[in-house]
Design an enzyme around this catalytic site. Structure first.
Site, mmCIF file in Angstrom:
data_model
loop_
_atom_site.group_PDB
_atom_site.id
_atom_site.type_symbol
_atom_site.label_atom_id
_atom_site.label_comp_id
_atom_site.label_asym_id
_atom_site.label_seq_id
_atom_site.Cartn_x
_atom_site.Cartn_y
_atom_site.Cartn_z
ATOM 1 N N HIS A 63 0.821 -1.206 0.000
ATOM 2 C CA HIS A 63 0.000 0.000 0.000
ATOM 3 C C HIS A 63 0.864 1.269 0.000
ATOM 4 C CE1 HIS A 63 -2.225 3.155 2.305
ATOM 5 N NE2 HIS A 63 -3.104 2.912 1.362
ATOM 6 N N GLU A 66 2.183 1.859 -3.381
ATOM 7 C CA GLU A 66 1.123 2.415 -4.236
ATOM 8 C C GLU A 66 1.094 3.951 -4.108
ATOM 9 O OE1 GLU A 66 -2.983 1.757 -2.831
ATOM 10 O OE2 GLU A 66 -3.060 3.860 -3.402
ATOM 11 N N GLU A 138 -4.699 7.976 7.029
ATOM 12 C CA GLU A 138 -5.560 7.000 6.348
ATOM 13 C C GLU A 138 -5.844 5.824 7.295
ATOM 14 O OE1 GLU A 138 -3.972 5.564 2.628
ATOM 15 O OE2 GLU A 138 -5.812 4.474 2.135
#
Lengths: 415, 423
Positions: A63, A66, A138
């Protein structure tokens, strides 16, 4: 080129000399184009060997990678997409990472940008550190989401060893350990052409996609990468798990650990049909639970399968989660005893078939379903046909062998 | 693809956009009612009563059974706040006949008609039993608003900001108002809605126009004409900025800033406001994304959105509790930059293209086409996407700077943690 008469679609497939597989689904008369460039690298790929060197990575690396790929030496790649009028995004799942854009103009130019930025990592100590603040927020956002936590705690109780237990974004502590060297290691291992898929659909021509790929796709060798998964017991780790959250009524997720099937498209189809037969709002189960105020309008279920895992989950809110579980068990047992009625089977098949045809009208939804299945050798465009071809015994087999009480987990979030 | 409009009876209009490229067809029936404290909760309960207690389909399960037979048709009935109107909707989304191999359109239409017109009644009211159960179910749903903290923060900000204005009313209802409702009272309101609301019928996707028109005409005949208009929405000016804080056991603070815009949604200035919003926090080309998130690493999300009729703009972000002041200042600074005319080419062009890309994308979905047109109805003549794209394309950075003068901060809402310092 392959045609699909049931849904009136055509798919073009080719492999670039580097090993990159490309799929093109032109949709006549549509305005939007949508592309996903994906790597077969998700949160579960946390222990792997690359050309013989074994690596164990901190939680949340796929992640993190990404997020960081969007950074280039000249700055943020979002700007390039915006300048073309395209809208870009990305996501990481248990199994893969996908980079995507949608555009109604400058499609091939946007496709060039997509392929190029994913092929060009630019990680620095500074930009890696900077991202930790964003990803930290997040993670905190998800920590405030009770249904996400209910779902995840259920998985953690279900899987004792398998890395599906790991939070996709990792934790504050785990991402603190991530640096640029680690990101390059993962990038070089998994972002290799043979480990990637490009899907483009909508207002596009296959030939022009091919030309664009030829022009910008890197022709580099792919290393040998093997992800190792720990041996996972067949049973669950815990039958129950509970967490506290500021919610109005308890939330529950009743999960069943299932056996992954070889044919992923068939697995999705058979579980969707059986799941609907057992748990749709047309069932006596739903009717009774609702009448007794044990559940409300929201009562959903679904199946997931990926690298070495498979599970079915039922989610709802209830003042009495244990009672709901008892009733679900009893209902499954009753259907096993009495057998699935042919009329119910046919009706549900029609329903699931119709929903899948509707989905085929939306290029984004096709792409999101197509890519993960393509990594596992499946073709999502056959889904409506696979549903039509299901037999009562296909569904009965799964009912007999799956949905076992011993392999179930009740995850509850209580106020 | 042009929209075809037909007045079926006074106050009842049919809007059709047929396009054979689609695999499905969406038909929706919308009742436009004013948003009022006295009726909001009853109207929120109404679609539930109609789907739960029907003479032909007694209970939700029977309706689901029917939709399964109709190839997984999706039927959604609910209420929605649009400006200061409460829209009660009944929508059916089915695959088109050529994929089903049988005629579904009429079946779906008749299912919607049955849901709307044939509720189970007793003593000139809704069935007591259904009423009691649905009331409790709605009560639980109202309570569950606290489960989604991002949404909760937005609702709390708008209700604090618009206290005393109809927009501050919750269209999902409130527990207090729920207690006062009776099967007879809600039934009377239901009758009033059928007879007096402005009714819009939409059909988009792949379908046979003649069939759709005939069915809609029959439905309009049953309802009968009425003198009706879209409910008016008032727009107020911002006063002194108000600061509101709630405390809850959360991991992350949810900051919502409400702005009032002095822009008439019927004027061309509204297009400049759309671009303003996009530059401010509409997407990845925006100032909020690039500065508050990317440069300052303060958050994962920081975005802005518009409420057209009421002229509101809301900024939402999730931040560390201790970063409240820094974030508030950073967000305010982005608005100041636009007011000063400091808009880069990349920000401006990227934002304009982002809106255009989105508008063109709508054309690929029957559901989005429907919403695109329906949401324009209260504002006069309907514009197709290309016309709006032209208007958006004509907006200049100077227009955005000018519009910035009309955007005023009104209310700052913070959902704080229980442990931290107060704001």
């Amino acid at each position: 080129m392959k045609t699909y008469p049931t849904i009136g679609e055509e798919l073009y497939t080719f492999t670039h000399k580097s090993g990159l597989r490309v799929f093109v689904l032109p949709k006549k008369g549509f305005n939007k184009s949508f592309a996903i460039f994906a790597a077969d690298f998700g949160s579960v790929n946390n222990v792997f060997s690359c050309d013989g060197v074994k690596i164990r990575v901190p939680d949340g690396v796929a992640h993190f990678l990404e997020h960081k790929l969007f950074e280039e030496e000249e700055g943020n790649v979002f700007e390039k997409f915006s300048a073309l009028g395209a809208s870009a995004n990305a996501y990481t799942s248990f199994d893969m990472t996908g980079y995507l854009f949608s555009a109604t103009r400058n499609v091939y130019e946007s496709l060039e940008v997509l392929i190029q930025f994913v092929q060009n990592p630019y990680f620095t100590d500074e930009n890696v550190e900077k991202e930790k603040g964003i990803i930290g927020q997040e993670i905190d956002m998800y920590r405030d989401d009770p249904s996400w936590n209910c779902f995840f705690e259920g998985l953690r109780a279900m899987y004792e060893k398998h890395p599906i237990r790991i939070d996709i974004a990792g934790s504050g502590e785990s991402i603190a350990k991530i640096d640029k060297t680690l990101l390059y290691q993962c990038y070089n291992a998994f972002y290799a052409p043979e480990n990637m898929i490009l899907f483009v659909g909508g207002d596009v021509e296959a030939e022009r996609v091919r030309e664009t790929v030829e022009k910008v796709a890197a022709d580099k060798p792919s290393p040998t990468v093997v992800t190792s998964f720990p041996e996972e017991p067949a049973g669950v780790s815990k039958r129950e798990t509970e967490a506290k959250f500021p919610v109005s009524t308890p939330m529950l997720s009743l999960g069943f650990k299932e056996t992954p099937m070889e044919d992923a498209v068939f697995a999705e189809a058979v579980y969707e049909v059986l799941g609907t037969i057992l748990f749709s709002k047309s069932t006596s189960l739903y009717q009774d639970l609702y009448a007794e105020n044990l559940i409300r309008d929201s009562f959903s279920s679904g199946y997931s399968q990926g690298k070495g895992y498979a599970f079915f989950q039922i989610d709802c809110e209830s003042p009495d989660p244990e009672a709901v579980r008892r009733r679900i068990f009893a209902h499954i047992e009753k259907v096993r005893q009495e057998g699935i009625r042919a009329a119910d089977f046919e009706r549900v098949k029609k329903s699931v078939f119709g929903a899948s045809v509707r989905l085929m009208g939306d290029v984004e939804k096709i792409a999101h379903n197509f890519v993960p299945l393509a990594f596992r050798g499946g073709d999502f465009l056959t889904y409506p046909d696979v549903i039509r071809a299901l037999t009562l015994s296909d569904v009965t087999d799964v009912l007999e062998n799956g949905f076992s009480e011993e392999k179930s987990v009740l995850s509850v979030v209580r106020p | 693809m042009d929209i075809q409009i037909k007045t079926l009876a006074e106050g009842i209009a049919l809007y059709m956009l047929p396009d054979e490229k689609f695999k499905n067809c969406v038909q929706g029936i919308y009742f436009n009612m004013p948003l009022k404290k006295e009726t909001a909760t009853a109207l929120a309960l109404l679609p539930r009563l109609l789907t739960a207690g029907n003479t032909k389909y007694p209970g939700r399960s029977k309706i689901t059974l029917k939709t399964e037979e109709l190839y997984g048709t999706r039927v959604q009935c609910g209420t929605e706040k649009q400006g200061e109107a409460q829209v009660i909707s009944f929508v059916g989304d089915a695959i088109c006949d050529r994929y089903a191999g049988e005629a579904l359109y009429g079946e779906v239409q008749s299912l919607l008609k049955t849901i709307i017109l044939e509720p189970k009644t007793e003593n000139e009211g809704f069935s007591e039993e259904v009423f009691k159960r649905e009331k409790e179910s709605l009560r639980e749903d109202i309570k569950s608003i606290i489960n989604d903290k991002r949404r909760l923060a937005l609702i709390r900000c708008s209700e604090e900001m618009c206290k005393g204005e109809p927009y501050g009313i919750r269209a999902d209802g409130t527990e207090e108002d729920l207690d006062a409702l009776s099967p007879k009272g809600v039934y009377a309101l239901y009758q009033e809605m059928l007879k007096t609301a402005k009714v819009d019928i939409f059909v988009t996707g792949a379908f046979d126009k003649a069939v759709a028109e005939k069915a809609a005409e029959e439905f309009a005949t049953i309802l009968g004409g009425r003198q009706a208009a879209y409910p008016e929405t008032t727009r107020n000016k911002a006063g002194l900025v108000r600061y509101v804080e709630d405390k809850e056991n959360v991991q992350q603070g949810k900051l919502v800033i409400g702005y009032r815009t002095d822009v008439d949604p019927k004027s061309d200035d509204y297009y400049a406001l759309m671009v303003y919003n996009a530059v401010f926090g509409g997407g990845t080309a925006s100032k909020l994304f690039n500065n508050v998130r990317e440069k300052m690493s303060l958050c994962y999300y920081a975005s802005s959105g518009l409420e057209k009729a009421k002229g509101l703009l809301f900024v939402q972000s999730g931040i560390e509790f201790s970063k409240y002041n820094v974030a508030l200042e950073a967000i305010g600074a982005q608005a100041d930059e636009i007011r000063a005319g400091n808009i880069s080419d990349a920000e401006f062009y990227g934002s304009v293209q982002g809106i255009i890309n989105q508008l063109r994308s709508y054309k690929d979905s029957p559901g989005l086409i429907l919403q695109y047109y329906r949401r324009q109805l209260p504002f006069g003549a309907l514009c197709d996407m290309e016309t709006v794209i032209e208007k958006i394309g004509a907006v200049t950075p100077a227009d955005v700077k000018r519009i910035a003068e009309k955007v005023h901060m009104d209310t700052v809402y913070f959902l704080n943690g229980t442990g931290g310092d107060s704001i």
